[in-house]
Design an enzyme around this catalytic site. Structure first.
Site, PDB file in Angstrom:
ATOM      1  CB  THR A 123      28.999  17.308  10.952  1.00 33.08           C
ATOM      2  OG1 THR A 123      28.164  16.139  11.197  1.00 33.08           O
ATOM      3  CG2 THR A 123      28.987  17.967  12.043  1.00 33.08           C
ATOM      4  N   GLY A 171      32.248  12.837  10.632  1.00 31.28           N
ATOM      5  CA  GLY A 171      32.069  11.633  11.346  1.00 31.28           C
ATOM      6  C   GLY A 171      33.154  11.359  12.566  1.00 31.28           C
TER       7      GLY A 171
HETATM    8  N1  GLY Z   1      27.094  13.187  12.982  1.00 29.47           N
HETATM    9  C1  GLY Z   1      28.359  13.211  13.640  1.00 29.47           C
HETATM   10  C2  GLY Z   1      28.581  13.002  14.702  1.00 29.47           C
HETATM   11  O1  GLY Z   1      27.576  13.364  15.762  1.00 29.47           O
HETATM   12  O2  GLY Z   1      29.446  12.519  15.482  1.00 29.47           O
END
Ligand code: GLY
Length: 564
Positions: free
Chosen positions: A373, A466
């Site tokens: 991310t 994450g």
């Molecule tokens: N893709 C990471 C989250 O939305 O937590």
């Protein structure tokens, strides 16, 4: 008097030195505005927009489109995310552009006959793609709060994609890996030059198909993505390759402006993203717990420090799993209760300072720990601040997409609870708030955060990682607010992670002493080492001097804080 003059003169010289050499030090200083992102060339794009008279939203939109070109692992137009925006008057709002489950989704769509997730399909198939939100979110934020014309803020990304930008080593390494990954046809040639060879580091990397898609967005705004030629091509690609996203899904997608969640910590105001992100509420709950700690008796990074922080995380994540999901589908979520001081007090009361709790007795976890991310922070000369985190999930999302469109789709459907009703003490959560339903947004851990002081931004911070995002943002915020650390020190300081289930305390390998490890194990903590946690991009603002200070995590060497 003379001495005073000398001191001021030398402080001024030192400050000018810092300004001019700011790329050599861990922190970057500026007076007029700053962007800190995972790619320095994209931070520069954002700062150019500020210099042209754009505000923080204009710069954020330009930076986000630019990162879709320069940082394709996570920068995107095929994913989704969140903006937290503090305006000059101190008011804070947010934009939710989290992906949505397609209309044809069902709660059990990823399960095989044995009731288990089939072939990792919730992460590694076109069914894993949520309806992308990024373009709609950036457009909505810009329509309402941007100053410069839309075309002007999209154009720099078009230029970077069309004319190329300097290919960096980290992309070169990734390209070598993908060259052999024939299961992902888009990725095999993604980083190639005009001769079909991987672009050499230092040479210009051009992405003509992506440039073309960005031109549609530049010329037609959100409709350039969600309707017309691009939407048709997305549907065609999905149909031809086993995906379920249709033109109807795209046309129906909407980004939503939502009220920020707000907490306090010893006189500071903390603003975060409400659900469907769990980030804001969980961060505030954990900060409330930290307010109850007697910090006079606990040294930073000591065994007691790690213990009390880990126990706050354990409780925060248990509540997250039990209660949080998409607010449009869970109108009764007790967010106000979770972020109340009284709830933190209740949770703190059963925290034994000498013994690790057992997660089974605290209550419920969630499987994924997507690492890619990306977050960036922006501040402008008028004190507007943007904290933006967006994602493809994992590195390069689902690693699939149409060659004609030139961008990669997310695999965000993996953030839903895939097996209804089955919660295990390993990784799986099956609680109702985050089960799959058509048009529902999957629960996120993204934690774009702004801390305010007297109505002005004080800290703008966020990270990928994450579920570790919540915890790394939490500890960095605590480092600045409680331990008065400089932003670069706060970012680099040791981080730990506990997410309730699995009942494991993860720590950064080279940053925890053997004695602390032994003492934590003796208290009942189960330890697990990791090279690093978090990739934080932060800005602090000194309202007295007007100096903006930024730092980008050394875990991402291509990142950069750029100011002017
Ligand atoms: N893709 C990471 C989250 O939305 O937590």
């Amino acid at each position: 008097m003379k001495l005073h003059f000398k001191r001021s003169f030398f402080s001024l010289l030192a400050f000018i030195f810092l300004l001019t050499t700011s790329q050599l030090v861990a922190q970057t200083y500026a007076k007029n505005g700053m962007v800190v992102s995972a790619n320095k060339a994209s931070s520069e794009v954002g700062v150019e927009i500020l210099k042209k008279g754009g505000n923080a939203i204009d710069a954020a939109v330009a930076t986000a489109f630019s990162l879709a070109v320069t940082h394709p692992a996570a920068g995107n137009i095929g994913g989704g995310g969140f903006i937290v925006f503090m305006k000059t008057d101190g008011d804070v709002t947010t934009f939710d552009f989290r992906e949505k489950a397609p209309l044809a989704s069902t709660p059990t769509m990823f399960l095989g006959e044995d009731g288990k997730v089939k072939d990792n399909s919730n992460h590694d198939s076109l069914l894993a793609v949520g309806v992308p939100g990024t373009v709609a979110g950036l457009y909505a934020a810009h329509q309402k709060y941007g100053k410069l014309p839309w075309k002007d803020v999209v154009q720099p990304a078009v230029d970077q994609a069309e004319n190329g930008f300097e290919f960096i080593w980290s992309l070169y390494f990734t390209a070598q890996r993908f060259k052999k990954a024939t299961e992902y046809p888009l990725m095999v040639s993604y980083f190639d030059d005009d001769n079909g060879e991987i672009t050499e580091p230092g040479k210009l990397w051009k992405q003509k198909a992506l440039a073309n898609t960005l031109k549609h967005i530049r010329d037609k705004g959100r409709d350039g993505f969600y309707k017309g030629e691009v939407a048709q091509k997305i549907e065609d690609y999905m149909k031809a390759n086993g995906g379920i996203i249709t033109k109807e899904d795209l046309a129906k997608y909407d980004a939503v402006e939502r009220k920020a969640v707000k907490g306090t910590y010893k006189g500071y105001d903390i603003y975060g993203m409400p659900p469907p992100s769990s980030g804001g509420a969980t961060l505030i709950q954990m900060m409330n717990t930290m307010e109850l700690v007697d910090w006079e008796t606990i040294e930073f990074n000591s065994t007691s420090y790690v213990h009390v922080v880990a126990e706050a995380m354990r409780r925060g994540f248990a509540d997250r799993a039990e209660y949080l999901g998409d607010p449009d589908f869970n109108p009764e979520m007790p967010v106000d209760k979770l972020i109340s001081k009284a709830h933190a007090k209740n949770r703190f009361e059963n925290l034994d300072m000498k013994r690790a709790s057992v997660s089974d007795s605290v209550k419920f976890g969630h499987p994924y720990d997507g690492k890619d991310t990306t977050h960036f922070s922006v501040i402008d000369k008028d004190g507007n601040a943007v904290s933006l985190t967006y994602t493809l999930e994992h590195g390069y999302g689902v690693k699939m997409g149409s060659k004609e469109l030139g961008f990669i789709f997310n695999n965000e459907m993996g953030d839903f609870n895939a097996v209804p009703g089955v919660t295990t003490s390993g990784y799986q959560i099956g609680t109702p708030p985050n089960l799959i339903a058509p048009e529902k947004r999957m629960l996120s851990s993204m934690t774009p955060t702004i801390v305010g002081k007297n109505g002005k931004p004080y800290l703008v911070i966020g990270s990928p990682g994450g579920r570790t995002i919540i915890n790394t943002v939490f500890q960095t915020t605590l480092n600045v607010l409680e331990f008065n650390m400089r932003i670069d020190k706060a970012i680099e300081a040791m981080k730990i992670h506990h997410q309730w289930f699995p009942d494991v305390l993860t720590y950064e390998k080279h940053l925890m002493s053997p004695d602390t490890k032994k003492a934590l194990e003796a208290m009942g903590h189960k330890l697990s080492a990791r090279t690093s946690l978090g990739v934080l991009m932060g800005i602090t603002f000194d309202t007295e001097t007007g100096i903006i200070t930024g730092a980008s995590d050394s875990a991402r060497p291509d990142g950069g804080a750029v100011g002017y």
